[in-house]
Design an enzyme around this catalytic site. Sequence first.
Site, PDB file in Angstrom:
ATOM      1  N   ARG A  71      70.082 -13.729 -47.834  1.00 56.56           N
ATOM      2  CA  ARG A  71      71.093 -13.610 -46.781  1.00 56.56           C
ATOM      3  C   ARG A  71      72.216 -14.636 -46.967  1.00 56.56           C
ATOM      4  NH1 ARG A  71      67.539 -13.703 -41.514  1.00 56.56           N
ATOM      5  NH2 ARG A  71      69.515 -13.537 -40.432  1.00 56.56           N
ATOM      6  N   HIS A 120      70.105 -20.447 -32.187  1.00 55.89           N
ATOM      7  CA  HIS A 120      69.081 -20.074 -33.167  1.00 55.89           C
ATOM      8  C   HIS A 120      69.224 -20.800 -34.504  1.00 55.89           C
ATOM      9  CE1 HIS A 120      68.446 -16.063 -30.785  1.00 55.89           C
ATOM     10  NE2 HIS A 120      67.899 -17.097 -30.190  1.00 55.89           N
ATOM     11  N   CYS A 128      62.961 -30.328 -43.161  1.00 59.41           N
ATOM     12  CA  CYS A 128      61.630 -30.635 -43.658  1.00 59.41           C
ATOM     13  C   CYS A 128      60.574 -30.201 -42.642  1.00 59.41           C
ATOM     14  CB  CYS A 128      61.531 -32.136 -43.932  1.00 59.41           C
ATOM     15  SG  CYS A 128      59.887 -32.637 -44.462  1.00 59.41           S
ATOM     16  N   CYS A 146      61.460 -32.216 -49.730  1.00 59.79           N
ATOM     17  CA  CYS A 146      62.141 -33.242 -48.948  1.00 59.79           C
ATOM     18  C   CYS A 146      62.284 -34.537 -49.755  1.00 59.79           C
ATOM     19  CB  CYS A 146      61.343 -33.504 -47.670  1.00 59.79           C
ATOM     20  SG  CYS A 146      62.058 -34.788 -46.626  1.00 59.79           S
ATOM     21  N   THR A 187      75.996  -8.399 -28.541  1.00 59.36           N
ATOM     22  CA  THR A 187      74.556  -8.672 -28.551  1.00 59.36           C
ATOM     23  C   THR A 187      73.810  -7.547 -27.858  1.00 59.36           C
ATOM     24  OG1 THR A 187      72.776 -10.159 -27.841  1.00 59.36           O
ATOM     25  CG2 THR A 187      74.791 -10.196 -26.522  1.00 59.36           C
ATOM     26  N   SER A 188      72.640  -7.215 -28.401  1.00 53.70           N
ATOM     27  CA  SER A 188      71.818  -6.176 -27.795  1.00 53.70           C
ATOM     28  C   SER A 188      71.130  -6.698 -26.540  1.00 53.70           C
ATOM     29  CB  SER A 188      70.793  -5.656 -28.806  1.00 53.70           C
ATOM     30  OG  SER A 188      69.988  -6.721 -29.253  1.00 53.70           O
ATOM     31  N   ALA A 230      84.348  -5.721 -31.076  1.00 47.31           N
ATOM     32  CA  ALA A 230      84.805  -7.050 -30.678  1.00 47.31           C
ATOM     33  C   ALA A 230      86.150  -7.398 -31.311  1.00 47.31           C
ATOM     34  CB  ALA A 230      83.754  -8.089 -31.064  1.00 47.31           C
TER      35      ALA A 230
HETATM   36  C1  BV8 Z   1      61.049 -18.524 -27.500  1.00 48.09           C
HETATM   37  C2  BV8 Z   1      67.075 -16.067 -36.179  1.00 48.09           C
HETATM   38  C3  BV8 Z   1      59.554 -19.985 -26.387  1.00 48.09           C
HETATM   39  C4  BV8 Z   1      66.599 -16.045 -37.529  1.00 48.09           C
HETATM   40  C5  BV8 Z   1      66.323 -14.712 -34.366  1.00 48.09           C
HETATM   41  C6  BV8 Z   1      57.442 -10.248 -25.736  1.00 48.09           C
HETATM   42  C7  BV8 Z   1      56.709 -10.202 -26.911  1.00 48.09           C
HETATM   43  C8  BV8 Z   1      56.889 -11.145 -27.919  1.00 48.09           C
HETATM   44  C9  BV8 Z   1      57.813 -12.142 -27.775  1.00 48.09           C
HETATM   45  C10 BV8 Z   1      58.555 -12.177 -26.617  1.00 48.09           C
HETATM   46  C11 BV8 Z   1      58.359 -11.254 -25.602  1.00 48.09           C
HETATM   47  N1  BV8 Z   1      59.232 -11.550 -24.603  1.00 48.09           N
HETATM   48  C12 BV8 Z   1      59.962 -12.612 -24.979  1.00 48.09           C
HETATM   49  C13 BV8 Z   1      59.561 -13.003 -26.193  1.00 48.09           C
HETATM   50  C14 BV8 Z   1      60.081 -14.116 -26.923  1.00 48.09           C
HETATM   51  C15 BV8 Z   1      61.023 -13.758 -28.035  1.00 48.09           C
HETATM   52  C16 BV8 Z   1      61.825 -12.529 -27.647  1.00 48.09           C
HETATM   53  O1  BV8 Z   1      62.819 -12.589 -26.948  1.00 48.09           O
HETATM   54  N2  BV8 Z   1      61.426 -11.382 -28.134  1.00 48.09           N
HETATM   55  C17 BV8 Z   1      62.042 -10.124 -27.725  1.00 48.09           C
HETATM   56  C18 BV8 Z   1      62.698  -9.471 -28.911  1.00 48.09           C
HETATM   57  C19 BV8 Z   1      60.982  -9.276 -27.095  1.00 48.09           C
HETATM   58  N3  BV8 Z   1      61.860 -14.908 -28.166  1.00 48.09           N
HETATM   59  C20 BV8 Z   1      61.522 -15.953 -28.929  1.00 48.09           C
HETATM   60  O2  BV8 Z   1      60.524 -15.962 -29.621  1.00 48.09           O
HETATM   61  C21 BV8 Z   1      62.444 -17.133 -28.850  1.00 48.09           C
HETATM   62  N4  BV8 Z   1      61.732 -18.311 -28.629  1.00 48.09           N
HETATM   63  O3  BV8 Z   1      60.982 -17.689 -26.618  1.00 48.09           O
HETATM   64  O4  BV8 Z   1      60.492 -19.761 -27.413  1.00 48.09           O
HETATM   65  C22 BV8 Z   1      58.197 -19.663 -26.895  1.00 48.09           C
HETATM   66  C23 BV8 Z   1      57.711 -20.263 -28.034  1.00 48.09           C
HETATM   67  C24 BV8 Z   1      56.434 -19.976 -28.474  1.00 48.09           C
HETATM   68  C25 BV8 Z   1      55.663 -19.039 -27.785  1.00 48.09           C
HETATM   69  C26 BV8 Z   1      56.174 -18.431 -26.648  1.00 48.09           C
HETATM   70  C27 BV8 Z   1      57.470 -18.755 -26.206  1.00 48.09           C
HETATM   71  C28 BV8 Z   1      63.143 -17.327 -30.176  1.00 48.09           C
HETATM   72  C29 BV8 Z   1      63.999 -16.167 -30.495  1.00 48.09           C
HETATM   73  C30 BV8 Z   1      64.777 -16.447 -31.775  1.00 48.09           C
HETATM   74  C31 BV8 Z   1      64.780 -15.267 -32.620  1.00 48.09           C
HETATM   75  N5  BV8 Z   1      65.596 -15.567 -33.789  1.00 48.09           N
HETATM   76  N6  BV8 Z   1      66.718 -14.840 -35.563  1.00 48.09           N
HETATM   77  C32 BV8 Z   1      67.068 -14.875 -38.293  1.00 48.09           C
HETATM   78  O5  BV8 Z   1      68.224 -14.473 -38.125  1.00 48.09           O
HETATM   79  O6  BV8 Z   1      66.307 -14.412 -39.136  1.00 48.09           O
HETATM   80  S1  BV8 Z   1      66.592 -13.272 -33.553  1.00 48.09           S
HETATM   81  C33 BV8 Z   1      67.804 -12.232 -34.010  1.00 48.09           C
HETATM   82  O7  BV8 Z   1      68.099 -11.585 -32.818  1.00 48.09           O
HETATM   83  C34 BV8 Z   1      69.160 -12.700 -34.436  1.00 48.09           C
HETATM   84  O8  BV8 Z   1      69.182 -13.836 -35.182  1.00 48.09           O
HETATM   85  C35 BV8 Z   1      69.946 -12.900 -33.196  1.00 48.09           C
HETATM   86  O9  BV8 Z   1      70.113 -14.259 -32.995  1.00 48.09           O
HETATM   87  C36 BV8 Z   1      69.056 -12.317 -32.128  1.00 48.09           C
HETATM   88  C37 BV8 Z   1      69.707 -11.481 -31.147  1.00 48.09           C
HETATM   89  O10 BV8 Z   1      70.188 -10.324 -31.742  1.00 48.09           O
HETATM   90  P1  BV8 Z   1      71.663  -9.894 -31.451  1.00 48.09           P
HETATM   91  O11 BV8 Z   1      72.549 -10.990 -31.824  1.00 48.09           O
HETATM   92  O12 BV8 Z   1      71.736  -9.395 -30.066  1.00 48.09           O
HETATM   93  O13 BV8 Z   1      71.904  -8.746 -32.499  1.00 48.09           O
HETATM   94  P2  BV8 Z   1      71.386  -7.257 -32.512  1.00 48.09           P
HETATM   95  O14 BV8 Z   1      71.392  -6.807 -33.917  1.00 48.09           O
HETATM   96  O15 BV8 Z   1      70.170  -7.107 -31.745  1.00 48.09           O
HETATM   97  O16 BV8 Z   1      72.492  -6.451 -31.729  1.00 48.09           O
HETATM   98  C38 BV8 Z   1      73.770  -6.256 -32.259  1.00 48.09           C
HETATM   99  C39 BV8 Z   1      74.641  -5.732 -31.166  1.00 48.09           C
HETATM  100  O17 BV8 Z   1      75.986  -5.727 -31.607  1.00 48.09           O
HETATM  101  C40 BV8 Z   1      74.303  -4.302 -30.767  1.00 48.09           C
HETATM  102  O18 BV8 Z   1      74.240  -4.208 -29.362  1.00 48.09           O
HETATM  103  C41 BV8 Z   1      75.489  -3.474 -31.304  1.00 48.09           C
HETATM  104  O19 BV8 Z   1      75.794  -2.366 -30.476  1.00 48.09           O
HETATM  105  C42 BV8 Z   1      76.574  -4.513 -31.242  1.00 48.09           C
HETATM  106  N7  BV8 Z   1      77.700  -4.295 -32.173  1.00 48.09           N
HETATM  107  C43 BV8 Z   1      77.716  -3.680 -33.375  1.00 48.09           C
HETATM  108  N8  BV8 Z   1      78.939  -3.731 -33.916  1.00 48.09           N
HETATM  109  C44 BV8 Z   1      79.718  -4.373 -33.018  1.00 48.09           C
HETATM  110  C45 BV8 Z   1      78.948  -4.734 -31.905  1.00 48.09           C
HETATM  111  N9  BV8 Z   1      79.448  -5.375 -30.860  1.00 48.09           N
HETATM  112  C46 BV8 Z   1      80.756  -5.700 -30.885  1.00 48.09           C
HETATM  113  N10 BV8 Z   1      81.568  -5.416 -31.934  1.00 48.09           N
HETATM  114  C47 BV8 Z   1      81.101  -4.744 -33.007  1.00 48.09           C
HETATM  115  N11 BV8 Z   1      81.927  -4.454 -34.046  1.00 48.09           N
HETATM  116 ZN    ZN Z   2      60.377 -34.837 -45.014  1.00 48.93          ZN
END
Ligand code: BV8
Ligand code: ZN
Length: 239
Positions: A71, A120, A128, A146, A187-188, A230
């Site tokens: 990526r 994020h 590290c 590291c 964002t979704s 956007a």
């Molecule tokens: C946490 C980074 C506490 C790395 C990313 C139920 C089950 C399991 C888990 C959970 C649950 N409920 C809640 C959770 C927790 C979980 C969560 O939310 N899960 C969801 C999905 C169910 N969250 C976490 O784990 C978070 N931490 O809660 O900590 C904790 C800790 C331990 C134990 C318990 C609790 C951490 C979440 C971090 C995830 N990291 N990635 C990487 O990139 O690889 S997530 C990933 O999704 C992305 O990085 C991004 O940051 C994130 C959000 O996505 P979006 O940015 O919204 O993008 P997406 O593709 O979804 O949507 C794009 C949108 O753009 C669409 O709507 C589209 O229509 C639109 N679009 C398209 N083109 C355009 C446009 N808009 C405008 N203009 C355009 N041209």
């Molecule tokens: Zn270290």
Amino acid sequence: MHISAELRELFAGANRVLVLTGAGVSAESGVPTFRGGGNTAVWKGMPFDVISSAEMVERDLPAVWEWFDYRRHFLEELKPNPAHYAIARWQDRFAEFTLVTQNIDGLHQKAGSREVIELHGNIWRARCTACGTAYNMAQEKRPDACFECGDLLRPDVVLFGEMLPRGAFEFAAVRASASELCFVVGTSALVYPAAGLPEIAKAAGAYVVEVNPERTPLSSQCDEVLTGKAGEVLPLFER
Ligand code: BV8
Ligand code: ZN
């Protein structure tokens, strides 16, 4: 797509504005989104929430690096788009402007945004796994281990099941609850806690505006939904 007179007036007079961005803000730069458009990102047969997870770092760190190296390499060539530039201009327009992003691509900074709350993490950093020392990979090659303690490095990003950087969400939440106008761009609105920020802003009385070509779970709670890309919608505010 129509911007209401009320919103134009608010935009002209607001002091405190918050923008939350997601993958969609980078779509027009060529960054693939994770969800939306009927697709879900997959890497070598693994859905991204499997490869980008805390479990995978434990189980197969080299595979995680392969996915993130790929990526980074892909992102190297990409440039900010009109949406990033519009948001960067907004920082000097309001008394208190807050940019919160879920993106890890660094494109807001490339467009000139000075203070970016990165919920994020950032794909251009490694850290590290033992002592937490951070390494910048934007200019230099990724170190194998590291330099401080010799232990393994991992991407400095927040994976599913991991905590967000200390204080980042809390700070964003304070700014959200103080905002008069809140934009939710590309964002979704499915990943928490990030998706909770517009709800916090709304509950505190902000006017919440969504910019997205598709509807999201947030759409029905927004004061205004601007259906479009956007990079096409945001520059219209300066006219
Ligand atoms: C946490 C980074 C506490 C790395 C990313 C139920 C089950 C399991 C888990 C959970 C649950 N409920 C809640 C959770 C927790 C979980 C969560 O939310 N899960 C969801 C999905 C169910 N969250 C976490 O784990 C978070 N931490 O809660 O900590 C904790 C800790 C331990 C134990 C318990 C609790 C951490 C979440 C971090 C995830 N990291 N990635 C990487 O990139 O690889 S997530 C990933 O999704 C992305 O990085 C991004 O940051 C994130 C959000 O996505 P979006 O940015 O919204 O993008 P997406 O593709 O979804 O949507 C794009 C949108 O753009 C669409 O709507 C589209 O229509 C639109 N679009 C398209 N083109 C355009 C446009 N808009 C405008 N203009 C355009 N041209
Ligand atoms: Zn270290």
